[in-house]
Write an enzyme that holds these catalytic residues in place. Sequence first.
Site, mmCIF file in Angstrom:
data_model
loop_
_atom_site.group_PDB
_atom_site.id
_atom_site.type_symbol
_atom_site.label_atom_id
_atom_site.label_comp_id
_atom_site.label_asym_id
_atom_site.label_seq_id
_atom_site.Cartn_x
_atom_site.Cartn_y
_atom_site.Cartn_z
ATOM 1 C CD GLU A 95 -0.751 -11.777 2.211
ATOM 2 O OE1 GLU A 95 0.012 -11.104 2.950
ATOM 3 O OE2 GLU A 95 -0.492 -11.986 0.992
ATOM 4 C CD GLN A 96 -1.867 -10.116 -2.878
ATOM 5 O OE1 GLN A 96 -2.665 -9.215 -3.308
ATOM 6 N NE2 GLN A 96 -0.549 -9.940 -3.088
ATOM 7 C CG ASP A 151 9.483 -2.779 0.569
ATOM 8 O OD1 ASP A 151 10.035 -2.082 1.219
ATOM 9 O OD2 ASP A 151 9.520 -3.498 -0.288
ATOM 10 C CE1 TYR A 199 22.440 -11.930 2.462
ATOM 11 C CE2 TYR A 199 21.609 -13.210 4.084
ATOM 12 C CZ TYR A 199 21.233 -12.258 3.046
ATOM 13 O OH TYR A 199 19.882 -11.966 2.819
ATOM 14 N NE ARG A 216 13.477 -11.863 1.519
ATOM 15 C CZ ARG A 216 13.358 -10.552 1.623
ATOM 16 N NH1 ARG A 216 12.155 -9.948 1.738
ATOM 17 N NH2 ARG A 216 14.197 -9.748 1.091
HETATM 18 C C1 LIG Z 1 17.087 -8.497 -3.570
HETATM 19 C C2 LIG Z 1 16.615 -7.793 -2.281
HETATM 20 C C3 LIG Z 1 17.294 -8.099 -0.946
HETATM 21 C C4 LIG Z 1 16.708 -7.589 0.023
HETATM 22 N N1 LIG Z 1 17.534 -7.853 1.122
HETATM 23 C C5 LIG Z 1 17.160 -7.208 2.266
HETATM 24 C C6 LIG Z 1 17.743 -7.410 3.435
HETATM 25 O O1 LIG Z 1 18.904 -8.196 3.462
HETATM 26 N N2 LIG Z 1 17.477 -6.934 4.776
HETATM 27 C C7 LIG Z 1 16.318 -5.945 4.962
HETATM 28 O O2 LIG Z 1 15.965 -5.408 5.875
HETATM 29 N N3 LIG Z 1 15.627 -5.516 3.566
HETATM 30 C C8 LIG Z 1 15.995 -6.475 2.458
HETATM 31 N N4 LIG Z 1 15.251 -6.037 1.275
HETATM 32 C C9 LIG Z 1 14.119 -5.370 1.322
HETATM 33 C C10 LIG Z 1 12.812 -6.146 2.054
HETATM 34 O O3 LIG Z 1 12.747 -7.294 1.309
HETATM 35 C C11 LIG Z 1 11.762 -5.328 1.781
HETATM 36 O O4 LIG Z 1 11.734 -3.914 2.457
HETATM 37 C C12 LIG Z 1 10.478 -5.981 2.906
HETATM 38 O O5 LIG Z 1 10.127 -7.332 2.519
HETATM 39 C C13 LIG Z 1 9.309 -5.009 2.719
HETATM 40 O O6 LIG Z 1 8.320 -5.591 3.874
HETATM 41 P P1 LIG Z 1 6.968 -5.282 3.664
HETATM 42 O O7 LIG Z 1 6.088 -5.962 4.737
HETATM 43 O O8 LIG Z 1 6.519 -3.629 3.723
HETATM 44 O O9 LIG Z 1 6.304 -5.567 2.292
HETATM 45 P P2 LIG Z 1 6.239 -7.037 1.659
HETATM 46 O O10 LIG Z 1 7.159 -8.074 2.347
HETATM 47 O O11 LIG Z 1 6.130 -7.014 0.234
HETATM 48 O O12 LIG Z 1 4.748 -7.452 2.192
HETATM 49 C C14 LIG Z 1 3.551 -7.112 1.880
HETATM 50 C C15 LIG Z 1 2.405 -8.010 2.010
HETATM 51 O O13 LIG Z 1 1.058 -7.434 1.436
HETATM 52 C C16 LIG Z 1 0.217 -8.470 0.908
HETATM 53 N N5 LIG Z 1 -0.330 -7.709 -0.121
HETATM 54 C C17 LIG Z 1 -0.068 -6.970 -1.122
HETATM 55 N N6 LIG Z 1 -1.091 -6.306 -1.734
HETATM 56 C C18 LIG Z 1 -2.168 -6.849 -0.954
HETATM 57 C C19 LIG Z 1 -3.709 -6.231 -1.212
HETATM 58 N N7 LIG Z 1 -4.096 -5.728 -2.090
HETATM 59 N N8 LIG Z 1 -4.364 -7.023 -0.117
HETATM 60 C C20 LIG Z 1 -3.925 -7.712 0.546
HETATM 61 N N9 LIG Z 1 -2.598 -7.911 0.976
HETATM 62 C C21 LIG Z 1 -1.683 -7.459 0.151
HETATM 63 C C22 LIG Z 1 1.514 -9.342 0.008
HETATM 64 O O14 LIG Z 1 0.850 -10.554 -0.606
HETATM 65 C C23 LIG Z 1 2.476 -9.265 0.893
HETATM 66 O O15 LIG Z 1 2.182 -10.404 1.861
HETATM 67 C C24 LIG Z 1 15.768 -6.778 0.050
HETATM 68 C C25 LIG Z 1 14.950 -6.358 -1.120
HETATM 69 C C26 LIG Z 1 15.495 -6.972 -2.285
HETATM 70 C C27 LIG Z 1 14.804 -6.681 -3.533
#
Ligand SMILES: Cc1cc2nc3c(=O)[nH]c(=O)nc-3n(C[C@H](O)[C@H](O)[C@H](O)COP(=O)(O)OP(=O)(O)OC[C@H]3O[C@@H](n4cnc5c(N)ncnc54)[C@H](O)[C@@H]3O)c2cc1C
Length: 398
Positions: free
Chosen positions: A33-34, A294, A216, A107
């Site tokens: 993790e970065q 994402d 909520y 979260r």
């Molecule tokens: C306003 C809003 C409300 C939302 N509400 C909901 C909800 O109610 N329910 C729901 O299911 N989803 C919700 N979402 C969507 C949800 O937040 C994301 O889909 C989810 O957090 C994606 O998770 P992830 O682990 O794929 O990515 P992230 O949570 O973005 O995690 C990526 C991780 O990778 C790390 N990283 C990035 N680049 C590097 C690198 N080069 N080297 C090492 N580490 C790196 C980052 O630091 C981070 O820790 C919402 C989004 C928004 C914008």
Amino acid sequence: MTTDRVIVIGGGIGGLTAALALLKRGIDVELYEQSSQLKEAGAGLQIGSNGTRVLYALGLECALAEVQVMPVARELRHWSTGETWNWFDLGETSVKRFGTPYLMLHRGDLHAALTNAVTTLKPGAIVLSKKCVAISQTGDTAEVRFEDGTAVTAPYIIGADGIHSTIRAALFAPGKPEFTGCVAWRGLIPMQQLPEHLRRLVGTSWLGPHGFVLHYPVRRGELMNFISVVERDDWQVESWVIAGTTRELANDFSGWHADVQSLIESIDTPYKWALMVRAPMDSWSRGRFTLLGDACHPTLPFLGQGAVMAIEDAYIVAACLNKYFANPVKAFSRYEEIRCDRTSAVVRKAQENRAMAFEPRLAEKDAVAEAIALDWMKVRVSERLDWLYNYDATAIEI
Ligand SMILES: Cc1cc2nc3c(=O)[nH]c(=O)nc-3n(C[C@H](O)[C@H](O)[C@H](O)COP(=O)(O)OP(=O)(O)OC[C@H]3O[C@@H](n4cnc5c(N)ncnc54)[C@H](O)[C@@H]3O)c2cc1C
């Protein structure tokens, strides 16, 4: 423990769930993790029954019970009059219907539960301050290089590095995101600071002509999570950690009901985020690399399913690697076969919901009943939700 090993890049909810799902299957994991600290943004998450089904299968039911809110219902309210409609029931009704509950979580609490579960199975699995800057692969090994000059190799690497994924950019020609014309706000409010009639275990969506507000309860009901989206084109930075001001947020919702104003006034620091869309990708994998969450299908927040999709991906990619570890082509083609259509449908549905979230007819008071009846009433709820919440990632034939 076998000698099979997978590297996960990114310690968000998707990356941690993948690490846990792999460890549970006896596959060794290192997660890089970065950030220098493992933490999530101070904000809420709604986890539908399809998400809790996976989290429970990974053994998190008791840890979540300590921090969760199981809301009793979702309500709709009119942006200016405050008129209220019951939209659909949650709580036990939802458990009876879908088998597992619909939860509202901070979260950070979900993140901590996942981190504890991973480090209990493998202390030292998570390595911090490691920013991936480049990748490469040969026939049987994948490599990640970090900003500090170090590198690691493994048979498989999963990019769970979020919306601005370095791994996606290195594997595929990155498409340019398109600005939606919408800005999202987020903030947390200590429940005790709110007027008593707002301190309830329901999720409330305020419908308005050019924006919406959703609030909520999270963390055992001690905090209220606030999210709003407004049509605005003067802010186009896609970052989750840029603070705005209460005045700017209040300005975006001027004229809205007094309860919305109370919520806005009570937020310590509001954060703003420009909402962008990207077309769904045809493929997420190249050789010994794949993506999840994402990093491959960022989703607008109009369906509350982005993190849940990352959780489902994580469970399935672990199951595919477990079954086909010796065969990268098969492991990742099966993973994509199972996941691409569903996540693309969620991305598209969330975009469609954007049109519904802003309800121009609500500008006219007399049109309210018609608008609610047409688009929001219960008859539509099962159409909108059953395909999402009934999905069982834990029962899919790999
Ligand atoms: C306003 C809003 C409300 C939302 N509400 C909901 C909800 O109610 N329910 C729901 O299911 N989803 C919700 N979402 C969507 C949800 O937040 C994301 O889909 C989810 O957090 C994606 O998770 P992830 O682990 O794929 O990515 P992230 O949570 O973005 O995690 C990526 C991780 O990778 C790390 N990283 C990035 N680049 C590097 C690198 N080069 N080297 C090492 N580490 C790196 C980052 O630091 C981070 O820790 C919402 C989004 C928004 C914008």
